[in-house]
Design an enzyme around this catalytic site. Structure first.
Site, PDB file in Angstrom:
ATOM      1  N   GLU A  63      -9.745   2.391  -5.359  1.00  0.00           N
ATOM      2  CA  GLU A  63      -9.469   3.767  -4.915  1.00  0.00           C
ATOM      3  C   GLU A  63      -8.232   4.276  -5.941  1.00  0.00           C
ATOM      4  OE1 GLU A  63     -10.872   4.145  -0.556  1.00  0.00           O
ATOM      5  OE2 GLU A  63      -8.998   3.090  -0.815  1.00  0.00           O
ATOM      6  N   HIS A 104      -2.848   2.909  -4.758  1.00  0.00           N
ATOM      7  CA  HIS A 104      -2.325   2.633  -3.359  1.00  0.00           C
ATOM      8  C   HIS A 104      -0.875   2.030  -3.439  1.00  0.00           C
ATOM      9  CE1 HIS A 104      -5.740   2.897  -0.608  1.00  0.00           C
ATOM     10  NE2 HIS A 104      -6.657   2.774  -1.656  1.00  0.00           N
ATOM     11  N   ASP A 163       0.848  -1.077   0.081  1.00  0.00           N
ATOM     12  CA  ASP A 163      -0.045   0.021  -0.033  1.00  0.00           C
ATOM     13  C   ASP A 163       0.979   1.134   0.127  1.00  0.00           C
ATOM     14  OD1 ASP A 163      -2.338   1.820   0.387  1.00  0.00           O
ATOM     15  OD2 ASP A 163      -3.390  -0.085   0.911  1.00  0.00           O
TER      16      ASP A 163
HETATM   17  C1  ACM Z   1     -11.006  -0.754   0.133  1.00  0.00           C
HETATM   18  O1  ACM Z   1     -11.393  -0.833   1.223  1.00  0.00           O
HETATM   19  N1  ACM Z   1     -10.413   0.351  -0.390  1.00  0.00           N
HETATM   20  C2  ACM Z   1     -10.921  -2.050  -0.412  1.00  0.00           C
END
Ligand code: ACM
Length: 556
Positions: A312, A248, A175
């Site tokens: 995201e 991420h 991440d």
């Molecule tokens: C997530 O909670 N961004 C998969």
């Protein structure tokens, strides 16, 4: 009043009946096992000789006190028959593992300790249990990226999952805040991307927020991960690795700026949370590097599913980079959405060619590039899963509500730090993925359910256990038991089951509320839920119609 052990099992078996009498195990305990059952006999010997001081010896089936029989093909069904002479466990090699963990729940609670205590008689109640799970995917995700989870904690967590008949451990290995897997072709992932200078307090979303001033990090060597895979495998748990792409990815781009969207921009491993715009670029040099990374990952993880994240990821950095726009034009593509589909297809084809299946968060269905065998993990509510199933994909249900265990267990300010309020034990237990499913013909594509332990604000192993238990016990039953009880009856059974967690030394939350020392207090773990769950749900529900997060979602 003593409770019959059959009334304490979690998750609840499909069929169980008490018989008269009991079986008392005495040394030497004869164990009969042949072929594929031998590995389960090894597990049984290793686990029970540690806690019971019983000696276990191989014996022929006629005289053995414990008989392990491989009877079936590779499913999870099992049968456990106990009479005053012997316990007979039968099923596939995997079914036998589940039979063993049910047998452990029937033994005195002291078998969950790590050394024998005097004065325990190892009796089992005579009974017949015929059991099989409702769903084939009963998962738990550990985010080992935001806060590194030591290897020993993962191994212990695997024991706790196995105890509850979970069969999937999803490791979120990368991440913005850290990259946790050694990749030999890219050594800076271990030396640079694996740690950060400090961590923002609470759910900090910018460098300007208060920070703790303490370096944080760690990574698993390939040998560590092979050990985790093997340890989980012996307990019938498949480990699914996740490398989150293209978003991420800040830790990756901090180590290798040439894979980021603006190679001249100096970025560091993130110290705060939220959605960042540090995506990897979709250029050929990066795709080639990602394939080399995946090559090493596939050699560690035999899992048929490889998780490539996909959540995201705001695409503006791809819109704003001249180099990426030139690449887009050279491919004859119209826009960055099509480029994202191309990017996914590069990696998913790579996986398909090696006999693996892509799994990703539900944003991935908005772009395409998915081979038909792909699996979608529905996190933004249930809509993504429904849409994916209608399009023919397999689905794992992991909706924020109620499967995100980083939300507080209660609204009371006695709770420790959490991301928001609140996902109750009762909410977990009431979850039925079939309840709102619009089309029963696509429901068989729902492989199962999974709970999520995101770790932005889960600071250490004790905090992790607190957030996980006992809510994971409820999800275990949702995933396993075809016929859940009403919550009141479950709570009574769970109260008994918690004695096992107590013997095992788990930092679970008591049903009545946190212990004084588990409370958030006023310091680092103070209760400060950042997200109101209802507002968060409305927000992700609206967003679930598209792939990119809304602009106000960005942090930094
Ligand atoms: C997530 O909670 N961004 C998969």
């Amino acid at each position: 009043m003593s409770v019959h052990p059959l009334d304490t099992l979690v998750p609840k078996p499909r069929l169980l009946s008490a018989r008269s009498g009991e079986l008392t195990l005495r040394s030497p305990v004869g164990v009969a096992a042949a072929g594929d059952a031998e590995a389960v006999a090894d597990l049984l010997r290793a686990e029970l000789s540690r806690s019971t001081a019983l000696r276990f010896e191989s014996a022929p089936p006629e005289t053995a006190q414990i008989v392990l029989q491989v009877e079936r093909a590779n499913d999870e069904q099992y049968r456990l028959a106990v009479d005053p002479r012997r316990a007979t466990l039968s099923g596939s090699a995997v079914g036998l593992v589940h039979a063993f963990y049910t047998l452990r729940q029937l033994l005195p609670t002291a078998n969950w300790r790590s050394a024998p205590l005097p004065g325990v008689t190892w009796t089992l109640p005579a009974c017949l249990i015929e059991d099989q799970p409702r769903f084939g995917w009963r998962g738990c995700m550990l985010d080992v990226a935001r806060h590194f989870v030591p290897k020993q904690t993962i191994l212990r967590f695997i024991d706790l999952l196995a105890m509850h008949h979970f069969n999937r451990l999803h490791l979120h290995l990368s991440d913005d805040q850290g990259w946790r897997v050694e990749i030999k072709a890219f050594p800076r992932l271990a030396t640079v991307a694996s740690h950060r200078k400090q961590t923002g307090l609470g759910f900090a979303t910018s460098a300007a927020d208060p920070h703790d001033g303490t370096p944080h990090g760690g990574y698993y060597t390939q040998e560590d991960l092979r050990e985790i895979v093997a340890y989980a495998g012996a307990r019938a748990i498949l480990v699914i690795p996740e490398i989150d792409l293209p978003g991420h990815s800040r830790a990756l781009t901090a180590a290798y700026p040439e894979f980021g969207c603006f190679p001249d921009k100096k970025v560091e491993v993130s110290t705060y949370f939220g959605v960042s715009s540090d995506l990897v670029n979709p250029l050929p040099r990066t795709v080639a590097a990602l394939k080399r990374i995946l090559e090493e990952l596939l050699a560690i993880f035999p899992s048929p599913w490889i998780h490539l994240g996909g959540d995201e990821a705001p695409l503006d950095p791809w819109r704003n980079s001249p180099e990426i726009q030139a690449h887009l034009a050279s491919l004859g593509l119209e826009n960055v959405q099509a480029l994202r589909s191309w990017f996914t297809a590069q990696l998913s084809t790579f996986l398909s060619e090696r006999g693996r299946r892509l799994i990703g968060w539900d944003e991935i269905i908005h772009y395409g590039g998915l081979p038909p065998e792909s699996t979608v993990m529905s996190w933004r509510g249930e809509k993504g899963g429904m849409k994916a199933a209608a399009a023919g994909y397999d689905v794992v249900m992991a909706p924020v509500f109620p499967t995100y265990l980083d939300y507080a267990q209660d609204d009371g300010c006695d709770e420790p730090l959490s991301i928001g309020q609140s996902v109750l034990l009762e909410d977990l237990y009431a979850y039925d993925p079939a309840a709102r499913w619009p089309d029963s013909s696509t429901f068989p594509q729902v492989l199962g359910v999974q709970c999520q332990l995101w770790s932005e604000v889960i600071l250490d192993s004790a905090h992790l256990e607190y957030m996980a238990f006992p809510r994971a016990c409820a999800l275990a039953e949702v995933g396993w038991s075809a016929d859940c009880d009403d919550f009141g009856a479950f709570r009574v059974r769970l109260a008994q089951h918690l004695q096992r967690l107590q013997a095992y030394g788990v930092n679970y939350r008591p049903l009545e509320g946190p212990q004084p020392w588990q409370r958030g207090g006023t310091g680092r773990k103070a209760y400060q839920p950042r997200f109101n769950l209802k507002e968060a749900l409305a927000h992700i529900d609206a967003w679930a119609e598209s792939g990119e997060p809304p602009a106000e979602h960005l942090s930094g």
